[in-house]
Write an enzyme that holds these catalytic residues in place. Structure first.
Site, PDB file in Angstrom:
ATOM      1  N   ASP A  37      14.957  44.759  35.678  1.00  0.00           N
ATOM      2  CA  ASP A  37      15.453  43.962  36.813  1.00  0.00           C
ATOM      3  C   ASP A  37      16.913  43.559  36.609  1.00  0.00           C
ATOM      4  O   ASP A  37      17.402  43.472  35.482  1.00  0.00           O
ATOM      5  CB  ASP A  37      14.573  42.713  36.970  1.00  0.00           C
ATOM      6  CG  ASP A  37      14.813  42.019  38.297  1.00  0.00           C
ATOM      7  OD1 ASP A  37      15.297  42.676  39.249  1.00  0.00           O
ATOM      8  OD2 ASP A  37      14.537  40.808  38.388  1.00  0.00           O
TER       9      ASP A  37
ATOM     10  N   HIS B  22      21.923  50.428  40.406  1.00  0.00           N
ATOM     11  CA  HIS B  22      20.716  51.248  40.242  1.00  0.00           C
ATOM     12  C   HIS B  22      21.032  52.525  39.475  1.00  0.00           C
ATOM     13  O   HIS B  22      20.261  52.975  38.643  1.00  0.00           O
ATOM     14  CB  HIS B  22      20.116  51.591  41.614  1.00  0.00           C
ATOM     15  CG  HIS B  22      19.608  50.386  42.346  1.00  0.00           C
ATOM     16  ND1 HIS B  22      18.827  49.430  41.733  1.00  0.00           N
ATOM     17  CD2 HIS B  22      19.754  49.976  43.636  1.00  0.00           C
ATOM     18  CE1 HIS B  22      18.519  48.479  42.614  1.00  0.00           C
ATOM     19  NE2 HIS B  22      19.084  48.785  43.779  1.00  0.00           N
TER      20      HIS B  22
ATOM     21  N   LEU C 261       4.897  61.236  24.005  1.00  0.00           N
ATOM     22  CA  LEU C 261       5.005  59.965  24.739  1.00  0.00           C
ATOM     23  C   LEU C 261       4.367  60.036  26.128  1.00  0.00           C
ATOM     24  O   LEU C 261       4.615  60.968  26.893  1.00  0.00           O
ATOM     25  CB  LEU C 261       6.495  59.612  24.913  1.00  0.00           C
ATOM     26  CG  LEU C 261       6.786  58.382  25.780  1.00  0.00           C
ATOM     27  CD1 LEU C 261       6.480  57.094  25.022  1.00  0.00           C
ATOM     28  CD2 LEU C 261       8.245  58.357  26.252  1.00  0.00           C
TER      29      LEU C 261
ATOM     30  N   ARG D 120      10.984  41.964  30.182  1.00  0.00           N
ATOM     31  CA  ARG D 120      11.614  41.848  31.490  1.00  0.00           C
ATOM     32  C   ARG D 120      13.061  41.402  31.321  1.00  0.00           C
ATOM     33  O   ARG D 120      13.339  40.437  30.607  1.00  0.00           O
ATOM     34  CB  ARG D 120      10.889  40.856  32.404  1.00  0.00           C
ATOM     35  CG  ARG D 120      11.642  40.735  33.734  1.00  0.00           C
ATOM     36  CD  ARG D 120      10.842  40.233  34.878  1.00  0.00           C
ATOM     37  NE  ARG D 120      11.607  40.343  36.121  1.00  0.00           N
ATOM     38  CZ  ARG D 120      11.110  40.266  37.326  1.00  0.00           C
ATOM     39  NH1 ARG D 120       9.816  40.086  37.481  1.00  0.00           N
ATOM     40  NH2 ARG D 120      11.880  40.374  38.389  1.00  0.00           N
TER      41      ARG D 120
ATOM     42  N   SER E 128       6.114  39.496  38.709  1.00  0.00           N
ATOM     43  CA  SER E 128       6.345  40.187  39.981  1.00  0.00           C
ATOM     44  C   SER E 128       5.309  41.288  40.235  1.00  0.00           C
ATOM     45  O   SER E 128       5.653  42.449  40.497  1.00  0.00           O
ATOM     46  CB  SER E 128       7.764  40.778  40.035  1.00  0.00           C
ATOM     47  OG  SER E 128       8.718  39.760  39.914  1.00  0.00           O
TER      48      SER E 128
ATOM     49  N   TRP F 230       9.706  47.502  49.447  1.00  0.00           N
ATOM     50  CA  TRP F 230       9.917  48.045  50.802  1.00  0.00           C
ATOM     51  C   TRP F 230      10.608  47.028  51.702  1.00  0.00           C
ATOM     52  O   TRP F 230      11.166  47.387  52.734  1.00  0.00           O
ATOM     53  CB  TRP F 230       8.582  48.437  51.452  1.00  0.00           C
ATOM     54  CG  TRP F 230       7.859  49.559  50.772  1.00  0.00           C
ATOM     55  CD1 TRP F 230       6.734  49.448  50.008  1.00  0.00           C
ATOM     56  CD2 TRP F 230       8.197  50.959  50.799  1.00  0.00           C
ATOM     57  NE1 TRP F 230       6.360  50.690  49.542  1.00  0.00           N
ATOM     58  CE2 TRP F 230       7.236  51.631  50.017  1.00  0.00           C
ATOM     59  CE3 TRP F 230       9.217  51.710  51.392  1.00  0.00           C
ATOM     60  CZ2 TRP F 230       7.252  53.012  49.824  1.00  0.00           C
ATOM     61  CZ3 TRP F 230       9.234  53.084  51.198  1.00  0.00           C
ATOM     62  CH2 TRP F 230       8.268  53.718  50.420  1.00  0.00           C
TER      63      TRP F 230
HETATM   64  C1  IPE Z   1      10.491  43.748  40.073  1.00  0.00           C
HETATM   65  O1  IPE Z   1      11.807  43.386  40.390  1.00  0.00           O
HETATM   66  C2  IPE Z   1      10.214  45.161  40.496  1.00  0.00           C
HETATM   67  C3  IPE Z   1      10.915  46.204  39.754  1.00  0.00           C
HETATM   68  C4  IPE Z   1      11.669  46.020  38.714  1.00  0.00           C
HETATM   69  C5  IPE Z   1      10.712  47.541  40.244  1.00  0.00           C
HETATM   70  P1  IPE Z   1      12.149  42.629  41.762  1.00  0.00           P
HETATM   71  O2  IPE Z   1      13.589  42.341  41.739  1.00  0.00           O
HETATM   72  O3  IPE Z   1      11.623  43.404  42.891  1.00  0.00           O
HETATM   73  O4  IPE Z   1      11.266  41.313  41.629  1.00  0.00           O
HETATM   74  P2  IPE Z   1      11.579  39.832  42.099  1.00  0.00           P
HETATM   75  O5  IPE Z   1      11.981  39.910  43.539  1.00  0.00           O
HETATM   76  O6  IPE Z   1      12.683  39.331  41.226  1.00  0.00           O
HETATM   77  O7  IPE Z   1      10.303  39.096  41.868  1.00  0.00           O
HETATM   78  C1  IPE Z   2      15.756  46.148  39.698  1.00  0.00           C
HETATM   79  O1  IPE Z   2      16.973  45.583  40.059  1.00  0.00           O
HETATM   80  C2  IPE Z   2      15.499  47.473  40.382  1.00  0.00           C
HETATM   81  C3  IPE Z   2      14.464  47.417  41.425  1.00  0.00           C
HETATM   82  C4  IPE Z   2      13.735  46.408  41.722  1.00  0.00           C
HETATM   83  C5  IPE Z   2      14.254  48.616  42.176  1.00  0.00           C
HETATM   84  P1  IPE Z   2      17.148  44.770  41.415  1.00  0.00           P
HETATM   85  O2  IPE Z   2      17.479  45.725  42.504  1.00  0.00           O
HETATM   86  O3  IPE Z   2      15.970  43.932  41.684  1.00  0.00           O
HETATM   87  O4  IPE Z   2      18.422  43.901  41.091  1.00  0.00           O
HETATM   88  P2  IPE Z   2      18.571  42.340  41.372  1.00  0.00           P
HETATM   89  O5  IPE Z   2      17.403  41.681  40.727  1.00  0.00           O
HETATM   90  O6  IPE Z   2      18.603  42.173  42.858  1.00  0.00           O
HETATM   91  O7  IPE Z   2      19.858  41.978  40.712  1.00  0.00           O
HETATM   92 MG    MG Z   3      15.437  42.046  41.166  1.00  0.00          MG
END
Ligand code: IPE
Ligand code: IPE
Ligand code: MG
Length: 258
Positions: free
Chosen positions: A34, A51, A146, A203, A210, A84
């Site tokens: 994240d 990303h 793995l 995390r 999440s 989504w």
């Molecule tokens: C959790 O991150 C999902 C992934 C890393 C794919 P999010 O950014 O979506 O989660 P929240 O919104 O911080 O809970």
């Molecule tokens: C994690 O990073 C990747 C996905 C959830 C796909 P975020 O896109 O949630 O990045 P932040 O948390 O908004 O910084």
């Molecule tokens: Mg995030």
């Protein structure tokens, strides 16, 4: 590409690696990657830049897990059922990025004996991504290195409901007695069927699950860092494992306590 050079370890990482290899390693590490978007914003860049950078970090961690840790299972949370709800443009970008990651990495991963798995509602993904996933799974299914388990369109509540539904159908069909539903049977109906529970959940950027592995992480050790995923490093990964190794796991008993 640059992956080989990226794997030369710093002195600190080498020291940590020597240390963690002396104690039992987690069998299964699961990571909530994240903070990509915020990392990019802080550099005045588009979230998509974060990303892309996040994919490079993931590739480094996968590579390291194979080469230096001989890890059994690595689960990476790539896209949640809640993701989504993001702007269409970002969702499309992420779908495309996952597809490209698979296309570009599958040969290397197969050569490195990786078994690729994907957990989540794959049927709701764009067809081109579904095809790439299927191809990668087929190519790697006779490997026994793995277990690289990608959580794509994954949500733990959805996974649990899906398991309940499949068991209910078996009961309705007279193939299963309700009394014989136990933890083992329930686990057979989850996406993680056949995999050990995660021992360590990492995390970055936040301190919550999440909707990730709610059943499977019942006794996982949790390790978080405020650093966003693009800044996650081999050194942090090894620090997480080293911290994990220093924690007594008692599973509700008093074992290991003084
Ligand atoms: C959790 O991150 C999902 C992934 C890393 C794919 P999010 O950014 O979506 O989660 P929240 O919104 O911080 O809970
Ligand atoms: C994690 O990073 C990747 C996905 C959830 C796909 P975020 O896109 O949630 O990045 P932040 O948390 O908004 O910084
Ligand atoms: Mg995030």
């Amino acid at each position: 590409m640059a992956t080989v050079e990226r794997q030369s370890l710093s002195a600190q990482s080498q020291r940590l690696l020597n240390q963690v290899l002396q104690r039992p390693l987690p069998r299964h590490i699961a990571i909530v990657m994240d903070g990509n978007g915020r990392w990019a914003k802080q550099l005045d860049r588009d979230r998509t830049f974060g990303h892309r950078q996040g994919v490079d970090t993931a590739r480094d961690i996968v590579e390291f897990s194979i080469k230096h840790l001989k890890l059994e299972t690595l689960t990476l949370y790539a896209f949640s059922t809640e993701n989504w709800n993001r702007p269409r443009r970002e969702v499309d970008f992420l779908m495309d990025l996952m597809q490209r990651f698979l296309r570009e990495q599958v040969d290397r991963l197969v050569k490195k004996n990786v078994q690729l798995r994907v957990m989540g509602d794959v049927g709701a993904l764009p067809e081109s991504l579904q095809n790439e996933i299927q191809y990668a799974i087929d190519r790697s299914n006779s490997n026994d290195g793995l277990n690289l388990n990608l959580a794509v369109n994954y949500g733990s509540r959805q996974e649990i409901l899906r398991a309940v539904q499949s068991l209910v159908i078996q009961v309705q069909d007279g193939k299963l007695e309700p009394e014989s539903i136990n933890e083992h049977l329930f686990e057979q109906a989850l996406y993680t069927q056949g995999l050990p529970d995660p021992d360590l959940v990492i995390r970055t950027a936040e301190q919550r699950l999440s909707n990730f592995l709610l059943w499977q992480a019942a006794y996982a050790e949790f390790w978080t860092t405020p650093s966003p995923w693009p800044e996650f490093s081999i050194e942090k990964f090894l620090t997480a494992i080293s911290d994990f190794q220093s924690r007594p796991r008692t599973y509700g008993s008093l074992n290991n306590h003084a």
